[in-house]
Design a protein around this motif. Structure first.
Motif, short mmCIF file in Angstrom:
data_model
loop_
_atom_site.label_atom_id
_atom_site.label_comp_id
_atom_site.label_asym_id
_atom_site.label_seq_id
_atom_site.Cartn_x
_atom_site.Cartn_y
_atom_site.Cartn_z
N ALA A 265 0.84 -1.20 0.00
CA ALA A 265 0.00 0.00 0.00
C ALA A 265 0.88 1.25 0.00
CB ALA A 265 -0.92 -0.01 1.22
N VAL A 266 1.94 1.22 0.79
CA VAL A 266 2.86 2.36 0.85
C VAL A 266 3.55 2.54 -0.50
CG1 VAL A 266 5.00 3.21 1.86
CG2 VAL A 266 3.27 2.19 3.32
N ALA A 267 3.96 1.40 -1.08
CA ALA A 267 4.64 1.48 -2.38
C ALA A 267 3.71 2.08 -3.43
CB ALA A 267 5.11 0.08 -2.80
N GLU A 268 2.43 1.68 -3.39
CA GLU A 268 1.48 2.22 -4.35
C GLU A 268 1.27 3.72 -4.11
OE1 GLU A 268 -2.31 0.17 -4.87
OE2 GLU A 268 -3.14 1.99 -5.77
N ALA A 269 1.16 4.10 -2.85
CA ALA A 269 0.95 5.51 -2.51
C ALA A 269 2.12 6.37 -3.02
CB ALA A 269 0.79 5.67 -1.00
N ALA A 270 3.31 5.80 -2.93
CA ALA A 270 4.51 6.55 -3.34
C ALA A 270 4.52 6.83 -4.84
CB ALA A 270 5.76 5.78 -2.94
N SER A 271 3.78 5.99 -5.60
CA SER A 271 3.80 6.15 -7.05
C SER A 271 2.65 7.04 -7.53
CB SER A 271 3.71 4.77 -7.71
OG SER A 271 2.42 4.23 -7.50
N LEU A 272 1.85 7.54 -6.60
CA LEU A 272 0.65 8.30 -6.98
C LEU A 272 0.84 9.80 -6.80
CD1 LEU A 272 -2.14 6.17 -5.30
CD2 LEU A 272 -1.50 6.19 -7.71
N THR A 273 -0.05 10.56 -7.43
CA THR A 273 -0.04 12.01 -7.22
C THR A 273 -1.41 12.51 -6.73
OG1 THR A 273 -0.45 12.22 -9.58
CG2 THR A 273 1.80 12.63 -8.83
N PRO A 275 -4.04 13.19 -4.22
CA PRO A 275 -4.01 13.26 -2.76
C PRO A 275 -5.07 12.40 -2.09
CG PRO A 275 -4.03 15.47 -3.72
CD PRO A 275 -4.24 14.51 -4.83
N ALA A 276 -6.28 12.32 -2.67
CA ALA A 276 -7.35 11.57 -2.02
C ALA A 276 -6.99 10.08 -1.91
CB ALA A 276 -8.65 11.73 -2.79
N ARG A 277 -6.50 9.53 -3.02
CA ARG A 277 -6.13 8.11 -3.03
C ARG A 277 -4.93 7.86 -2.09
NH1 ARG A 277 -7.58 3.02 -3.14
NH2 ARG A 277 -6.03 1.63 -4.07
N ARG A 279 -4.22 9.52 0.61
CA ARG A 279 -4.71 9.54 2.00
C ARG A 279 -5.38 8.22 2.35
NH1 ARG A 279 -5.86 14.90 1.18
NH2 ARG A 279 -7.99 14.48 0.49
N LYS A 280 -6.12 7.70 1.38
CA LYS A 280 -6.83 6.46 1.60
C LYS A 280 -5.85 5.30 1.84
CE LYS A 280 -10.98 4.36 0.27
NZ LYS A 280 -11.48 3.44 -0.67
N LEU A 281 -4.79 5.28 1.04
CA LEU A 281 -3.78 4.23 1.19
C LEU A 281 -3.05 4.36 2.53
CD1 LEU A 281 -2.39 4.10 -2.44
CD2 LEU A 281 -3.50 2.22 -1.24
N ALA A 282 -2.81 5.58 2.94
CA ALA A 282 -2.13 5.81 4.23
C ALA A 282 -3.00 5.28 5.37
CB ALA A 282 -1.83 7.29 4.42
N ALA A 283 -4.31 5.56 5.27
CA ALA A 283 -5.24 5.08 6.30
C ALA A 283 -5.28 3.55 6.29
CB ALA A 283 -6.63 5.66 6.06
N TRP A 284 -5.26 2.98 5.08
CA TRP A 284 -5.32 1.52 4.98
C TRP A 284 -4.05 0.89 5.54
CZ3 TRP A 284 -3.33 -2.97 2.81
CH2 TRP A 284 -4.20 -4.07 2.84
#
Ligand SMILES: [Zn+2]
Length: 314
Positions: A265-273, A275-277, A279-284
């Protein structure tokens, strides 16, 4: 070949050499805290330094000779002036304790008041030092506060922040740091891992060669691939959360699956721009870690994991 000096990885060798110079000069503090992530070989370095101290006929450069009585006893694990303290069996002997208890620290303190049987140094390694319970921790503090020349107390910990601040303040730190990427790759290849597999594992382990090596040996990388595939299927709706949760909790690798999932989840979040998604990944990620902690309790693992996986889909 157990009597030969072990080959240390370059990042282990650096810590070892730094400490050995101080040790040979008689300038290494009485209490050391070996800290850094798990699978970095902290214990192996502490053990090698202990062998160095216990050898009565060191070879050029101060390395242990592997032949003298001191070296023989260290290899056999029976040197009377060396203590390697970790979890001991429970009273009924059915399993290992999950903390280091006061009896162990009392025995250690007692031992350190005795004259060394070989007339040289005395060394005690405590690993994992962060799992010393409260009473034992207070007893250890007394020993730390009464240094005796030639008595060495070495604490090994991947989570030094869990140690009491007073204990930490009594110790010098020997830090194990993740090595540069090239060094990690070269070392993994020297362990016999093909380059492609080594690279994948090193990425998954975020540059930690010891962890990458462990995952390549114990199937951790294959498990991670499976977790990634399940998460993709869940997101597409090709796999139900309940079905996936049953599979994830069927064996004894549930915690490891959740760890990989949180990490993915963190790896996916790092590849995104977006913000909503993100935040969602960080919460997950937080939820996955909380679920992993819940596994230690009496909560039903399959239900807790199903809830987590439903949130992944949503
Ligand atoms: Zn020797």
């Amino acid at each position: 070949m157990s009597d030969a000096n072990p080959v240390l990885a370059p990042w282990q060798q650096r810590v070892h050499d730094h400490a050995a110079v101080a040790l040979d000069a008689g300038k290494l503090g009485h209490a050391q805290l070996f800290c850094g992530p798990v699978h970095m070989g902290k214990h192996a370095v502490a053990l090698q330094l202990a062998r160095r101290l216990m050898c009565t006929q060191p070879v050029a450069g101060g390395a242990p000779c592997s032949k003298c009585r001191g070296c023989e006893l260290m290899v056999a694990g029976t040197h009377p002036d060396f203590m390697d303290i970790s979890f001991i069996p429970t009273r009924d002997g059915s399993k290992l304790r999950t903390e280091i208890v006061i009896e162990q620290i009392r025995a250690l303190s007692e031992q350190l008041t005795l004259t060394p049987q070989f007339g040289g140094a005395q060394v005690a390694i405590i690993d994992p030092a962060d799992m010393i319970n409260h009473a034992a921790s207070n007893a250890l503090l007394k020993t730390l506060e009464e240094p005796v020349p030639g008595r060495h107390l070495w604490l090994v910990s991947a989570r030094p922040e869990k140690l009491s601040a007073t204990i930490r303040s009594r110790c010098q730190r020997l830090e194990f740091r993740l090595p540069p990427r090239d060094e990690a790759r070269a070392w993994l290849q020297a362990q016999g891992h093909p380059q492609k597999a080594a690279d994948e594992a090193l990425d998954a382990a975020r540059g930690h060669p010891g962890l990458a090596d462990a995952w390549l040996h114990d199937g951790g990388i294959a498990l991670r691939r499976e977790v990634a595939a399940d998460l993709a299927k869940l997101a597409r709706g090709d796999l139900g959360a309940v079905e996936a949760a049953q599979r994830w909790t069927a064996g004894d690798d549930t915690a490891m699956r959740l760890r990989h999932a949180a990490d993915l989840a963190v790896a996916e979040a790092a590849s995104l721009t977006a913000p909503a998604r993100m935040r969602k990944l960080a919460a997950w990620f937080d939820a996955a870690n909380r679920t992993r902690e819940l596994l230690q309790t009496t909560v039903r693992a399959d239900l807790a994991v199903a809830e987590l996986l439903l949130a992944w889909r949503g």
